[in-house]
Design a protein around this motif. Structure first.
Motif, PDB file in Angstrom:
ATOM      1  N   ALA A  51       0.841  -1.194   0.000  1.00 34.02           N
ATOM      2  CA  ALA A  51       0.000   0.000   0.000  1.00 34.02           C
ATOM      3  C   ALA A  51       0.877   1.245   0.000  1.00 34.02           C
ATOM      4  N   ASP A  52       0.545   2.145  -0.884  1.00 33.47           N
ATOM      5  CA  ASP A  52       1.186   3.457  -0.929  1.00 33.47           C
ATOM      6  C   ASP A  52       0.106   4.439  -0.515  1.00 33.47           C
ATOM      7  N   GLY A  53       0.098   4.773   0.761  1.00 36.54           N
ATOM      8  CA  GLY A  53      -1.015   5.539   1.305  1.00 36.54           C
ATOM      9  C   GLY A  53      -2.269   4.697   1.187  1.00 36.54           C
ATOM     10  N   PRO A  54      -3.343   5.251   0.614  1.00 34.70           N
ATOM     11  CA  PRO A  54      -4.582   4.485   0.484  1.00 34.70           C
ATOM     12  C   PRO A  54      -4.621   3.577  -0.749  1.00 34.70           C
ATOM     13  N   ASP A  55      -3.588   3.652  -1.586  1.00 34.77           N
ATOM     14  CA  ASP A  55      -3.589   2.922  -2.851  1.00 34.77           C
ATOM     15  C   ASP A  55      -2.891   1.572  -2.754  1.00 34.77           C
ATOM     16  N   ILE A  56      -3.546   0.535  -3.284  1.00 36.38           N
ATOM     17  CA  ILE A  56      -2.929  -0.791  -3.382  1.00 36.38           C
ATOM     18  C   ILE A  56      -2.094  -0.792  -4.655  1.00 36.38           C
ATOM     19  N   VAL A  57      -0.785  -0.953  -4.491  1.00 35.24           N
ATOM     20  CA  VAL A  57       0.132  -0.896  -5.631  1.00 35.24           C
ATOM     21  C   VAL A  57       0.849  -2.217  -5.873  1.00 35.24           C
ATOM     22  N   GLY A  58       0.542  -3.229  -5.067  1.00 36.37           N
ATOM     23  CA  GLY A  58       1.140  -4.539  -5.273  1.00 36.37           C
ATOM     24  C   GLY A  58       0.419  -5.593  -4.466  1.00 36.37           C
ATOM     25  N   THR A  59       0.494  -6.833  -4.953  1.00 35.23           N
ATOM     26  CA  THR A  59      -0.121  -7.964  -4.257  1.00 35.23           C
ATOM     27  C   THR A  59       0.722  -9.214  -4.451  1.00 35.23           C
ATOM     28  N   VAL A  60       0.570 -10.133  -3.535  1.00 26.84           N
ATOM     29  CA  VAL A  60       1.085 -11.496  -3.700  1.00 26.84           C
ATOM     30  C   VAL A  60       0.262 -12.412  -2.803  1.00 26.84           C
ATOM     31  N   MET A  61      -0.037 -13.590  -3.318  1.00 24.30           N
ATOM     32  CA  MET A  61      -0.657 -14.658  -2.522  1.00 24.30           C
ATOM     33  C   MET A  61       0.373 -15.755  -2.366  1.00 24.30           C
ATOM     34  N   GLY A  62       0.485 -16.275  -1.167  1.00 21.60           N
ATOM     35  CA  GLY A  62       1.345 -17.426  -0.929  1.00 21.60           C
ATOM     36  C   GLY A  62       0.523 -18.571  -0.384  1.00 21.60           C
ATOM     37  N   GLY A  63       1.061 -19.752  -0.489  1.00 23.01           N
ATOM     38  CA  GLY A  63       0.420 -20.928   0.073  1.00 23.01           C
ATOM     39  C   GLY A  63       1.470 -21.956   0.420  1.00 23.01           C
ATOM     40  N   TYR A  64       1.163 -22.797   1.397  1.00 24.80           N
ATOM     41  CA  TYR A  64       2.088 -23.863   1.802  1.00 24.80           C
ATOM     42  C   TYR A  64       1.275 -25.100   2.127  1.00 24.80           C
ATOM     43  N   ASP A  65       1.608 -26.197   1.454  1.00 24.06           N
ATOM     44  CA  ASP A  65       0.854 -27.435   1.630  1.00 24.06           C
ATOM     45  C   ASP A  65       1.584 -28.462   2.489  1.00 24.06           C
ATOM     46  N   GLY A  66       2.670 -28.069   3.113  1.00 23.43           N
ATOM     47  CA  GLY A  66       3.454 -28.990   3.920  1.00 23.43           C
ATOM     48  C   GLY A  66       4.602 -29.613   3.150  1.00 23.43           C
ATOM     49  N   HIS A  67       4.581 -29.485   1.842  1.00 22.78           N
ATOM     50  CA  HIS A  67       5.644 -30.023   0.993  1.00 22.78           C
ATOM     51  C   HIS A  67       6.430 -28.893   0.336  1.00 22.78           C
ATOM     52  N   ARG A  68       5.699 -27.948  -0.257  1.00 21.09           N
ATOM     53  CA  ARG A  68       6.353 -26.784  -0.838  1.00 21.09           C
ATOM     54  C   ARG A  68       5.387 -25.604  -0.842  1.00 21.09           C
ATOM     55  N   GLY A  69       5.980 -24.442  -0.984  1.00 18.38           N
ATOM     56  CA  GLY A  69       5.185 -23.229  -1.049  1.00 18.38           C
ATOM     57  C   GLY A  69       4.932 -22.833  -2.484  1.00 18.38           C
ATOM     58  N   TRP A  70       3.922 -22.022  -2.659  1.00 19.80           N
ATOM     59  CA  TRP A  70       3.552 -21.524  -3.980  1.00 19.80           C
ATOM     60  C   TRP A  70       3.287 -20.032  -3.904  1.00 19.80           C
ATOM     61  N   LEU A  71       3.572 -19.348  -5.002  1.00 21.49           N
ATOM     62  CA  LEU A  71       3.255 -17.931  -5.123  1.00 21.49           C
ATOM     63  C   LEU A  71       2.257 -17.742  -6.252  1.00 21.49           C
ATOM     64  N   TYR A  72       1.310 -16.849  -6.026  1.00 24.82           N
ATOM     65  CA  TYR A  72       0.276 -16.537  -6.994  1.00 24.82           C
ATOM     66  C   TYR A  72       0.022 -15.031  -6.971  1.00 24.82           C
ATOM     67  N   TYR A  73      -0.567 -14.542  -8.027  1.00 25.16           N
ATOM     68  CA  TYR A  73      -1.068 -13.164  -8.102  1.00 25.16           C
ATOM     69  C   TYR A  73      -0.057 -12.104  -7.667  1.00 25.16           C
ATOM     70  N   LEU A  74       1.220 -12.297  -8.041  1.00 24.39           N
ATOM     71  CA  LEU A  74       2.178 -11.218  -7.813  1.00 24.39           C
ATOM     72  C   LEU A  74       1.917 -10.150  -8.867  1.00 24.39           C
ATOM     73  N   ALA A  75       1.639  -8.956  -8.417  1.00 23.50           N
ATOM     74  CA  ALA A  75       1.381  -7.845  -9.329  1.00 23.50           C
ATOM     75  C   ALA A  75       1.914  -6.560  -8.712  1.00 23.50           C
ATOM     76  N   THR A  76       2.409  -5.696  -9.564  1.00 22.07           N
ATOM     77  CA  THR A  76       2.833  -4.359  -9.149  1.00 22.07           C
ATOM     78  C   THR A  76       2.213  -3.359 -10.108  1.00 22.07           C
ATOM     79  N   ALA A  77       1.687  -2.287  -9.577  1.00 22.89           N
ATOM     80  CA  ALA A  77       1.107  -1.232 -10.406  1.00 22.89           C
ATOM     81  C   ALA A  77       2.172  -0.667 -11.340  1.00 22.89           C
ATOM     82  N   GLU A  78       1.751  -0.342 -12.531  1.00 21.84           N
ATOM     83  CA  GLU A  78       2.674   0.216 -13.528  1.00 21.84           C
ATOM     84  C   GLU A  78       3.439   1.408 -12.952  1.00 21.84           C
ATOM     85  N   THR A  79       2.774   2.221 -12.158  1.00 19.30           N
ATOM     86  CA  THR A  79       3.392   3.413 -11.567  1.00 19.30           C
ATOM     87  C   THR A  79       4.497   3.097 -10.568  1.00 19.30           C
ATOM     88  N   HIS A  80       4.539   1.847 -10.086  1.00 13.75           N
ATOM     89  CA  HIS A  80       5.505   1.488  -9.050  1.00 13.75           C
ATOM     90  C   HIS A  80       6.500   0.412  -9.488  1.00 13.75           C
TER      91      HIS A  80
END
Length: 140
Positions: A51-80
């Motif tokens: 978050a840059d002030g009130p603006d969401i400028v990036g995201t990431v989802m992580g998950g762990y199933d006990g064997h390995r982790g995963w990353l999803y929905y990594l995004a960064t706003a063009e401005t950042h």
């Protein structure tokens, strides 16, 4: 840069979905609102926003199933982009996964997404010659 990484909050939904659309992460067969609802039921602490002030400028989802982790929905706003937001999000979710005992993290990138491939290689991710497959269990 006054960006702060924090846990996703339901109030972030509209901005998050808009960011995913702008970043080209959404697909007709995946309803991003349902993906958010599902994530909030399982390891919601691994869903982070930048978050840059009130603006969401990036995201990431992580998950762990006990064997390995995963990353999803990594995004960064063009401005950042190019300011370390994506790398910081990945580093934070990796730290959280490691604290859970996760020995390895993986992700999927579409073959034509050279920008994402270059980003991940630059932060230490290896490319493997593997076949990724999946099966939809719930039609959105």
């Amino acid at each position: 840069m006054s960006v702060r990484i924090r846990a996703f909050d339901e109030a972030d939904t509209a901005q998050t979905v808009a960011l995913w659309h702008a970043a080209g992460l959404t697909r007709p067969w995946n309803d991003p609102h349902r993906d958010i609802e599902r994530k909030l039921r399982v390891q919601r602490e691994l869903f982070l926003v930048a978050a840059d002030g009130p603006d969401i400028v990036g995201t990431v989802m992580g998950g762990y199933d006990g064997h390995r982790g995963w990353l999803y929905y990594l995004a960064t706003a063009e401005t950042h982009r190019g300011q370390g937001v994506g790398a910081a999000l990945v580093a934070e979710v990796e730290r959280m996964l490691l604290a859970m005992g996760c020995p390895k993290v993986q992700l999927m990138v579409r073959p034509d997404n050279a920008g994402a491939r270059g980003f991940y290689e630059a932060i230490g991710y290896e490319s493997f010659d593997t076949w990724a497959t999946g099966k939809r269990l719930i039609a959105d």
